[in-house]
Write a protein that holds these residues in place. Sequence first.
Motif, PDB file in Angstrom:
ATOM      1  N   GLU A 220       0.832  -1.192   0.000  1.00  0.00           N
ATOM      2  CA  GLU A 220       0.000   0.000   0.000  1.00  0.00           C
ATOM      3  C   GLU A 220       0.869   1.245   0.000  1.00  0.00           C
ATOM      4  OE1 GLU A 220      -2.642  -0.091   3.280  1.00  0.00           O
ATOM      5  OE2 GLU A 220      -3.648  -1.936   2.655  1.00  0.00           O
ATOM      6  N   VAL A 221       0.261   2.375  -0.379  1.00  0.00           N
ATOM      7  CA  VAL A 221       0.976   3.639  -0.336  1.00  0.00           C
ATOM      8  C   VAL A 221       0.431   4.465   0.816  1.00  0.00           C
ATOM      9  CG1 VAL A 221       1.450   3.659  -2.797  1.00  0.00           C
ATOM     10  CG2 VAL A 221      -0.631   4.716  -1.951  1.00  0.00           C
ATOM     11  N   GLY A 222       1.225   5.470   1.239  1.00  0.00           N
ATOM     12  CA  GLY A 222       0.796   6.361   2.309  1.00  0.00           C
ATOM     13  C   GLY A 222       1.025   5.738   3.676  1.00  0.00           C
ATOM     14  N   GLY A 223       0.262   6.198   4.664  1.00  0.00           N
ATOM     15  CA  GLY A 223       0.400   5.681   6.018  1.00  0.00           C
ATOM     16  C   GLY A 223       1.740   6.033   6.642  1.00  0.00           C
ATOM     17  N   ARG A 224       2.103   5.292   7.681  1.00  0.00           N
ATOM     18  CA  ARG A 224       3.353   5.558   8.404  1.00  0.00           C
ATOM     19  C   ARG A 224       4.568   5.347   7.504  1.00  0.00           C
ATOM     20  NH1 ARG A 224       3.094   5.645  13.965  1.00  0.00           N
ATOM     21  NH2 ARG A 224       5.151   4.704  14.153  1.00  0.00           N
ATOM     22  N   GLY A 225       4.504   4.286   6.667  1.00  0.00           N
ATOM     23  CA  GLY A 225       5.618   4.054   5.746  1.00  0.00           C
ATOM     24  C   GLY A 225       5.790   5.194   4.771  1.00  0.00           C
ATOM     25  N   GLY A 226       4.651   5.732   4.297  1.00  0.00           N
ATOM     26  CA  GLY A 226       4.715   6.860   3.368  1.00  0.00           C
ATOM     27  C   GLY A 226       5.335   8.084   3.998  1.00  0.00           C
ATOM     28  N   ILE A 227       5.020   8.317   5.279  1.00  0.00           N
ATOM     29  CA  ILE A 227       5.603   9.465   5.984  1.00  0.00           C
ATOM     30  C   ILE A 227       7.117   9.313   6.078  1.00  0.00           C
ATOM     31  CG2 ILE A 227       5.726  10.638   8.216  1.00  0.00           C
ATOM     32  CD1 ILE A 227       2.763   9.918   8.598  1.00  0.00           C
TER      33      ILE A 227
ATOM     34  N   MET B 186       5.179   8.217  -5.246  1.00  0.00           N
ATOM     35  CA  MET B 186       6.590   8.603  -5.186  1.00  0.00           C
ATOM     36  C   MET B 186       6.815   9.915  -5.920  1.00  0.00           C
ATOM     37  SD  MET B 186       7.857   6.401  -3.223  1.00  0.00           S
ATOM     38  CE  MET B 186       9.520   7.069  -3.280  1.00  0.00           C
ATOM     39  N   LEU B 187       6.158  10.079  -7.058  1.00  0.00           N
ATOM     40  CA  LEU B 187       6.285  11.337  -7.803  1.00  0.00           C
ATOM     41  C   LEU B 187       5.723  12.498  -6.991  1.00  0.00           C
ATOM     42  CD1 LEU B 187       7.082  12.735 -10.449  1.00  0.00           C
ATOM     43  CD2 LEU B 187       4.788  12.226 -11.312  1.00  0.00           C
ATOM     44  N   SER B 188       4.624  12.267  -6.260  1.00  0.00           N
ATOM     45  CA  SER B 188       3.987  13.339  -5.492  1.00  0.00           C
ATOM     46  C   SER B 188       4.858  13.828  -4.345  1.00  0.00           C
ATOM     47  CB  SER B 188       2.634  12.863  -4.941  1.00  0.00           C
ATOM     48  OG  SER B 188       2.806  11.964  -3.852  1.00  0.00           O
ATOM     49  N   ILE B 189       5.756  12.984  -3.843  1.00  0.00           N
ATOM     50  CA  ILE B 189       6.632  13.405  -2.740  1.00  0.00           C
ATOM     51  C   ILE B 189       8.021  13.799  -3.246  1.00  0.00           C
ATOM     52  CG2 ILE B 189       5.397  12.012  -1.037  1.00  0.00           C
ATOM     53  CD1 ILE B 189       7.698   9.998  -1.148  1.00  0.00           C
ATOM     54  N   GLY B 190       8.161  13.902  -4.565  1.00  0.00           N
ATOM     55  CA  GLY B 190       9.407  14.425  -5.116  1.00  0.00           C
ATOM     56  C   GLY B 190      10.389  13.393  -5.604  1.00  0.00           C
ATOM     57  N   CYS B 191       9.994  12.124  -5.655  1.00  0.00           N
ATOM     58  CA  CYS B 191      10.879  11.067  -6.177  1.00  0.00           C
ATOM     59  C   CYS B 191      10.329  10.620  -7.521  1.00  0.00           C
ATOM     60  CB  CYS B 191      10.947   9.894  -5.203  1.00  0.00           C
ATOM     61  SG  CYS B 191      11.952   8.521  -5.816  1.00  0.00           S
ATOM     62  N   GLU B 192      10.968  11.066  -8.599  1.00  0.00           N
ATOM     63  CA  GLU B 192      10.444  10.786  -9.936  1.00  0.00           C
ATOM     64  C   GLU B 192      11.135   9.602 -10.609  1.00  0.00           C
ATOM     65  OE1 GLU B 192      13.237  14.172 -12.102  1.00  0.00           O
ATOM     66  OE2 GLU B 192      11.116  14.549 -11.755  1.00  0.00           O
ATOM     67  N   LEU B 193      12.236   9.128 -10.036  1.00  0.00           N
ATOM     68  CA  LEU B 193      13.007   8.053 -10.662  1.00  0.00           C
ATOM     69  C   LEU B 193      12.526   6.708 -10.135  1.00  0.00           C
ATOM     70  CD1 LEU B 193      16.527   9.741 -10.435  1.00  0.00           C
ATOM     71  CD2 LEU B 193      14.759   9.990 -12.189  1.00  0.00           C
ATOM     72  N   ILE B 194      12.172   5.822 -11.059  1.00  0.00           N
ATOM     73  CA  ILE B 194      11.440   4.600 -10.715  1.00  0.00           C
ATOM     74  C   ILE B 194      12.107   3.379 -11.358  1.00  0.00           C
ATOM     75  CG2 ILE B 194       9.236   3.389 -10.983  1.00  0.00           C
ATOM     76  CD1 ILE B 194       9.081   5.778  -9.100  1.00  0.00           C
ATOM     77  N   GLN B 195      12.156   2.285 -10.573  1.00  0.00           N
ATOM     78  CA  GLN B 195      12.590   0.992 -11.094  1.00  0.00           C
ATOM     79  C   GLN B 195      11.669  -0.066 -10.510  1.00  0.00           C
ATOM     80  OE1 GLN B 195      16.750   0.006 -10.454  1.00  0.00           O
ATOM     81  NE2 GLN B 195      16.351  -2.186 -10.556  1.00  0.00           N
ATOM     82  N   GLY B 196      11.169  -0.949 -11.358  1.00  0.00           N
ATOM     83  CA  GLY B 196      10.302  -1.999 -10.831  1.00  0.00           C
ATOM     84  C   GLY B 196       9.382  -2.556 -11.894  1.00  0.00           C
ATOM     85  N   PHE B 197       8.596  -3.557 -11.501  1.00  0.00           N
ATOM     86  CA  PHE B 197       7.748  -4.270 -12.451  1.00  0.00           C
ATOM     87  C   PHE B 197       6.660  -3.387 -13.044  1.00  0.00           C
ATOM     88  CE2 PHE B 197       8.327  -9.072 -11.508  1.00  0.00           C
ATOM     89  CZ  PHE B 197       9.704  -8.911 -11.600  1.00  0.00           C
ATOM     90  N   TYR B 198       6.328  -2.248 -12.400  1.00  0.00           N
ATOM     91  CA  TYR B 198       5.306  -1.380 -12.971  1.00  0.00           C
ATOM     92  C   TYR B 198       5.719  -0.939 -14.377  1.00  0.00           C
ATOM     93  CZ  TYR B 198       2.569   2.751 -14.032  1.00  0.00           C
ATOM     94  OH  TYR B 198       1.768   3.670 -14.661  1.00  0.00           O
ATOM     95  N   TYR B 199       7.004  -0.662 -14.552  1.00  0.00           N
ATOM     96  CA  TYR B 199       7.490  -0.287 -15.887  1.00  0.00           C
ATOM     97  C   TYR B 199       8.013  -1.492 -16.655  1.00  0.00           C
ATOM     98  CZ  TYR B 199       7.061   4.793 -15.753  1.00  0.00           C
ATOM     99  OH  TYR B 199       6.572   6.071 -15.747  1.00  0.00           O
ATOM    100  N   SER B 200       8.809  -2.318 -15.993  1.00  0.00           N
ATOM    101  CA  SER B 200       9.390  -3.445 -16.734  1.00  0.00           C
ATOM    102  C   SER B 200      10.050  -4.429 -15.784  1.00  0.00           C
ATOM    103  CB  SER B 200      10.427  -2.943 -17.745  1.00  0.00           C
ATOM    104  OG  SER B 200      11.077  -4.017 -18.381  1.00  0.00           O
TER     105      SER B 200
END
Length: 543
Positions: free
Chosen positions: A191-198, A228-242
């Motif tokens: 999940e996104v957000g919550g304590r981990g998101g903070i 991740m983009l909303s909190i300023g991290c735009e660089l992504i690696q993972g199965f969502y892309y490939s």
Amino acid sequence: MRMSREQIKNSLDQALKEEQFVIFIQPQYNHSNKALIGGEALVRWFHPENGMQSPADFIPVFEETGQIPRLDLYVFEQVCKYQKSCIERGDNCYPVSFNVSREDLQVPDYIDSMEKIRRQYDVPVSFLRVEITESSAVGSIEFIVDLVDRFHKLGYLVEMDDFGSGYSSLNVLKDLKVDIIKLDLKFFAGEVGGRGGIIISSVVNMAKWLNTPVIAEGVETKDQADYMLSIGCELIQGFYYSKPLPTEDYRKLSAQNIFQKSINPSKFIDNLDTGRFWNPESLETLIFSNFVGGAAILLYSRDGNGEILRINNKYLKEISMNLTEKDVLSNDPWKFFDDENKSIYQSTLNKAIQSKDEEECETWRTFVSGCCSPERLCILSSIQLIGIMENKYLFYIMIRNVTREKRIFNEIYASDQRFRAASEHSNIYAWEYEISTKKMRPCFRCMRDLGVPAVVENYPEPLIDAGIFPPDYAEMYRGWMKKLEDGVPHLEGIIPLTVGRIPFMIKYTTEFDKNGKPVKAYGSARLIEHGEQDAAGGKKNNV
């Protein structure tokens, strides 16, 4: 078929010789513009009899038996071969990261062996990135710091992999000057957000203010990528892309993209060392806390949100409302502003962003503390942009409480307004004459009605030349100026002014310094009413 531990341990020599290990590359993207920015090399083992073996099975065995440096060096050579082939074919050549383990770094000549391979294939160091894991730094930080410095001297960028998976993340980040952080998204647990998101949001902001870009790895869903983009991290690696791709598939993917450098750290003013700036024991902090006036550090974003990150004690003294540092830092900074003054302040922030120079504004704010009733204060703010991080801006702000001066000014202004209104009704003109410099400063009516400039040099000659004083009275008026210079305390007489020869009662009162020397004279001209001139009789030139 899954191989046993003994089979794995005894198969490395043959597997390396027959090149049973191959590299796959997992693409990395900039989620804000969907641009490919590079990839990470991952090893796969295709055994001729037992089929593909999971890295989770064979890598721990090679680590335990001390064989992992041989495999890692093999993987590095495969990366160099791939990059060399891209260069020779004229393909797009994106940076590829490769793993360097704790065991690798224990081998005395490991880096020398790497460099020998790189030079053999003639691959520019800019196409290669070193990945070390956070766990490799725990317990041997000084050793790792030296090795990172050595990689930097050779021109490599160094990534910290699996950041957040260890127990000493913040200490490692503080001491180790890595170029890129790869953030482990195990915090999300699906999940996104919550304590981990903070926690992740805080790490992203902290890393970027240290000029360290962040790549989020293990991103599997659009929600995660967007968060991740909303909190300023735009660089992504993972199965969502490939998923990780065979090199030929990755090559085809690279051909569809135009390489653009997307890893941009935050930017600070040239002479600001960000590490020292946040260090509580640094000279910069000592000066901030003790040798400047009231000062604050404000984080501001284009959407209008703001956060005060830091203040000094003199900031609290300027406000003088028995507020604590916690009271200021824990509140929304806009809480103290009404809409009009908030708009003034934010406009000045935006102006400082555009000008890159110091900008000032005065704003009224209402402060409330636990022991004091609300008080409205006027604060003069000097605002200087010191850092830029995507859509966020860091400001150094000096403040001064100018409430008393502002209230005195407002009282004087109100009095002046009343005087102006009264003079409008009484037909009085007034001016100040500085005797030693012969400078005259007129009232607003003189400037408005007679066209007199704000400062008249060599008074009264310009007004005589302009015809305000008629020629037949010029010598008499010059004589008055001489008498004022000689210390006559009072002068008055009726003089016809302007080309229309309108009669005015002219009066002067002289101001003296403590030694009795005349310094200024205050003049006035009052319109003579009908019949008053005859009643005045001989007052044409009374002294």
